[in-house]
Design a protein around this motif. Structure first.
Motif, PDB file in Angstrom:
ATOM      1  N   ARG A 251       0.760  -1.266   0.145  1.00 38.39           N
ATOM      2  CA  ARG A 251       0.098  -0.193  -0.217  1.00 38.39           C
ATOM      3  C   ARG A 251       0.821   1.438   0.034  1.00 38.39           C
ATOM      4  N   LEU A 260      -4.300  -5.365  -1.702  1.00 40.21           N
ATOM      5  CA  LEU A 260      -5.763  -5.939  -1.239  1.00 40.21           C
ATOM      6  C   LEU A 260      -5.709  -7.651  -1.251  1.00 40.21           C
ATOM      7  N   VAL A 286      -8.710  -4.311   5.058  1.00 41.75           N
ATOM      8  CA  VAL A 286      -9.476  -4.475   3.708  1.00 41.75           C
ATOM      9  C   VAL A 286     -10.064  -3.043   3.534  1.00 41.75           C
ATOM     10  N   VAL A 289      -7.874  -0.236   2.297  1.00 44.30           N
ATOM     11  CA  VAL A 289      -7.278  -0.627   0.975  1.00 44.30           C
ATOM     12  C   VAL A 289      -8.591  -0.054   0.024  1.00 44.30           C
ATOM     13  N   TYR A 290      -9.864  -0.516   0.193  1.00 41.97           N
ATOM     14  CA  TYR A 290     -10.747  -0.132  -0.506  1.00 41.97           C
ATOM     15  C   TYR A 290     -11.204   1.289  -0.326  1.00 41.97           C
TER      16      TYR A 290
END
Length: 848
Positions: A251, A260, A286, A289-290
């Motif tokens: 990331r 992801l 998660v 990241v989204y």
């Protein structure tokens, strides 16, 4: 900016269950019975309590420790008193009652010191270090940890040494070499003690420590070793947790796709495990990241699940952590008032360990509300609090302060803060993993910072400086890769492949050498010099969320700047509409994967009407600068696109009269101005112009799952026409069975022009496996299989002035943050100065 370091702070943050105070828990055993227990009997109670504690069964452990303590006090068995106190203090610490844990642990340490029992002294100091850290007394925590480390070392207690070393590494300001030596020694001790899980924990925590210091390559090495240790012990919950840390490294490099994958894998492991804390951490990771991917709905879903789970854990600190992350998402969604209220509460409660992050998030919320002074005050707190710690938080703090300054109309101060942020980004980029794969999207990840700087600079009339800011962010990974061509081969590196086996899992998985050289971005003066050398006018673009910036650089030194109010989303939509061909699959066929569609039996191709898109794009990209473009017919324009414009054929842009841009100008492209540093003619004696012409090879053998590649009569006609234009001694033509991969490899380095008229396949799922179809040799494997892959092209050493891929979509593939796709990247790295390829799918005969 959200943090993913929940695991590191677990003991200080989480209330796994709520227990009654120790003094109120009474056993049914009478005082008289307790007084009759011998020291051995009490040790038995303590062994039982320790077993429950090891299993985190605090409800069973606490009364056992309490009975042992009462019995030991009645008989004045001091070692047993100290041991029971340590157990009860440990439970209080783990259940969020750190302040209440301190007196018992201090009494235990005093007892062990008086009795000179070294193992007890070491354990008590280690526990007091953890308690002090939970109470936010880092100085006391470090002092206790250092003493524990010294005593464990003297006792040759490898596991105790490893755990104390973790504390010292986390708390101490150790020099790099000292920290590495301690970390390695702690890991070795855990391994010597036969505890692979502890070894993994040491490596994992040290890897996280290195990540926070911005030392990404070393961090990845430690984290992958930790993953291997956890896997060897079948510690799947811990393996999932280290996957989250590895995902965080991706990331930070802007590789959100890979991040992801790792964090979804961690989530899957934690859903199967029994740790609600680890499951909560993965759900949050998660979601973060989204959020970075711009998928707000998915981000809300996962962070919301984590919030719901946190209510079962009953930890106000964890709930504040996740509530603040949700508030950060609300800022992105424009719900500024709700976000600000949540963040104010989190900061005022003081339970969250990431205050600089919370202040910068609050500053963003205040900016959205138009509360400039409040935004500036919050941002000042964020900047003041990030003297160390995570580098990306400090960068974001300066960016937040610049946004507040801009809202207050203080453009010079805002530009100064952004300059600090960009300078720190340059420092951080030096620490990125050396593989080109990791570096490609780093600047795109921070694109908003460059956009803000450009907008402010243009707003105060600093057009040249804004141009240089844009160049600072363009194709830096690819430029580093080109700069690395002159480096000697790197020595073999230790494998950093992690058990998940995902693409890019190690530092050397992309087939290209590490980009350890640091290329210098182009200045405005460099761009003027390039325009003069090429006899060209440079058009450089930068696409922001709400506006696009255009610079026109001329050979006479003039630099013109324009800003156009067109949203990125609109440009992206228009560029998508310009793909001219819609392929309709024939009976039983899917879309052709070969880059030159066959003449016979081909899927029919229909032309999409995109005239309105071409004209609108001309209006926003060319019309605003038409007054400063050259007027001589056929003048050369050098286009440096950005973002979605990297997929646009500027040649087909149409003005209001339907006239194509190509009818007025000669065009070529570059992903960055600094590219021309690497493509300028060298000082060697020029070679005679010679061409290698490859056309219609005997198709290679593909897998049984792939349709056979048809022959290409159009490619043969194309080769014949080219041959008529060249002198006999200038051209080497390879066709049919002669056009083998081996012959091409042998002939390519000695020719100045390479022309491929053959099938090609661009694989978006695995760009390095994209290939040009050549003829197989007798062996038919490896370099003789007839598939010249993009990965193999990196290994060629060319001195070609021009490479032409006469094949459909040969300029296609995933465009990285560098603005350059698969084959272009490979051939330019291999030594090509110019590259011609197609963005679109075209059948065999029209391609010719």
């Amino acid at each position: 900016m959200s943090s993913s370091r929940v695991r590191r702070c677990a003991t200080g943050l989480l209330l796994l269950t709520l227990l009654a105070p120790a003094a109120t828990v009474r056993s049914a055993t009478t005082a008289a019975t307790l007084a009759q227990l011998s020291a051995a009997d009490i040790d038995g109670l303590l062994d039982s309590a320790d077993a429950f504690l090891l299993q985190r069964d605090f409800k069973q452990a606490q009364p056992e420790f309490q009975r042992a303590l009462e019995a030991a006090r009645q008989s004045a068995f001091e070692p047993q008193i100290a041991r029971a106190l340590l157990g009860l203090s440990d439970i209080l610490l783990r259940t969020g009652q750190a302040a209440a844990a301190t007196p018992g642990a201090e009494e235990a340490l005093a007892t062990y010191d008086r009795l000179d029992q070294r193992p007890g002294i070491a354990r008590a100091n280690y526990l007091l270090s953890r308690i002090a850290l939970a109470n936010r007394d880092r100085g006391a925590a470090l002092a206790y940890a250092q003493r524990a480390l010294e005593v464990f070392d003297g006792l040759q207690d490898h596991q105790g040494f490893a755990r104390a070393a973790l504390q010292v590494l986390e708390l101490g300001d150790l020099a790099d070499e000292e920290a590495r030596a301690l970390g390695e020694r702690a890991a070795s001790g855990a391994r010597a003690g036969g505890n692979a899980v502890l070894e993994g924990e040491v490596l994992h925590d040290f890897g996280d420590h290195l990540f926070n210091a911005g030392r990404y390559e070393e961090s990845m090495q430690m984290l992958t070793r930790a993953a291997a240790a956890y896997e060897s012990a079948h510690a799947l919950v811990d393996l999932g947790t280290v996957y989250n840390s590895i995902g965080r490294v991706y990331r930070a490099h802007g590789r959100l796709d890979e991040a992801l994958k790792y964090q979804m894998a961690a989530l899957e492991l934690h859903r199967k495990g029994d740790s609600r804390l680890m499951l909560l951490q993965s759900l949050n990771a998660v979601g973060v990241v989204y959020q970075r991917l711009g998928d707000s709905a998915a981000a809300q879903s996962y962070i919301g699940q984590a919030l719901s789970l946190s209510e079962q854990i009953s930890s106000p600190a964890v709930q504040d952590f996740l509530g603040a992350n949700m508030a950060d998402l609300l800022v992105d969604l424009g719900q500024f008032a709700n976000a600000a209220a949540t963040l104010e509460q989190v900061i005022n409660r003081g339970l969250d360990h990431f205050l600089p992050t919370r202040y910068l998030q609050l500053s963003r919320a205040y900016v959205g509300l138009g509360r400039g002074r409040d935004a500036l005050a919050a941002a000042e707190s964020a900047v003041a609090g990030c003297t160390g710690g995570e580098q990306d938080v400090c960068i974001s703090a300066y960016i937040a302060r610049s946004e507040a300054q801009a809202l207050l109309g203080r453009s010079p101060a805002a530009i100064e803060d952004l300059s600090v942020a960009l300078s720190r980004l340059e420092d951080l980029r030096k620490q990125l993993l050396p593989a080109d794969f990791f570096r490609q999207d780093f600047h795109r990840y921070y694109q908003f910072a460059y956009t803000d700087t450009i907008a402010l600079q243009v707003g105060v009339g600093q057009g040249r400086q804004a141009l240089e800011t844009a160049e600072l962010a363009r194709s830096r990974a690819f430029l580093d890769l080109l700069a690395s061509r002159s480096l000697p081969p790197a020595p073999p590196r230790a494998s950093t492949t992690v058990p998940l086996q995902l693409r890019g899992g190690g530092a050397e998985t992309d087939g290209a050498p590490p980009a350890t050289a640091q290329a210098v971005p182009a200045t405005a003066a460099d761009l003027v010099a390039t325009a003069a050398r090429l006899g060209s006018t440079l058009l450089l673009y930068w696409v922001g969320p709400d506006e696009t910036f255009i610079w026109v650089v001329k050979a006479d030194g003039a630099v013109h700047t324009r800003r156009v109010a067109v949203r990125r989303s609109r440009l992206t939509s228009l560029v998508r509409q310009t793909s001219p061909l819609v392929e309709s699959a024939g009976p039983g066929e899917g879309p052709s994967s070969a880059a030159r569609a066959p003449t016979a039996g081909a899927s029919p191709l229909s032309l999409r009407d995109a005239s309105s898109a071409w004209r609108e794009l001309y209006t926003v990209l060319i019309a605003p600068i038409s007054d400063v473009l050259p007027t001589s017919p056929g003048a050369l324009l050098t286009i440096v696109p950005h973002d979605s414009l990297s997929r646009l054929s500027f040649a087909a842009l149409q003005n209001s009269r339907g006239r194509y841009l190509l009818e007025d100008f000669t065009l070529h492209y570059s992903p960055a101005g600094a590219m021309f540093h690497f493509t300028a003619p060298d000082t060697l004696q020029p070679r005679p112009r010679t061409m290698l012409l490859v056309s219609d090879p005997v198709p290679p053998h593909l897998s049984a799952l792939d349709a056979p590649l048809p022959r290409l009569p159009g490619a043969r006609s194309e080769a014949a026409a080219i041959t008529r234009l060249m002198s006999a001694g200038q051209i080497t033509s390879l066709q049919d069975a002669a056009a083998t991969e081996a012959r091409v490899r042998d002939s390519a380095p000695s020719n100045t022009i390479l022309h491929f008229a053959t099938h090609a396949l661009v694989r978006d799922d695995d760009p390095f496996a994209s290939y040009l179809a050549l003829g197989p040799s007798a062996m038919g494997t490896g370099a003789a299989d007839g598939l010249l892959t993009a990965q193999e092209v990196y290994g060629l050493r060319l001195r070609a002035d021009l490479v032409v891929l006469s094949a459909c979509r040969s300029a296609g593939g995933i465009v990285t943050g560098d603005g350059i796709a698969t084959f272009a990247r490979a051939f330019l790295y291999a030594g090509t100065r110019s590259f011609v390829a197609s963005l679109w799918d075209v059948a065999d005969q029209p391609t010719s």
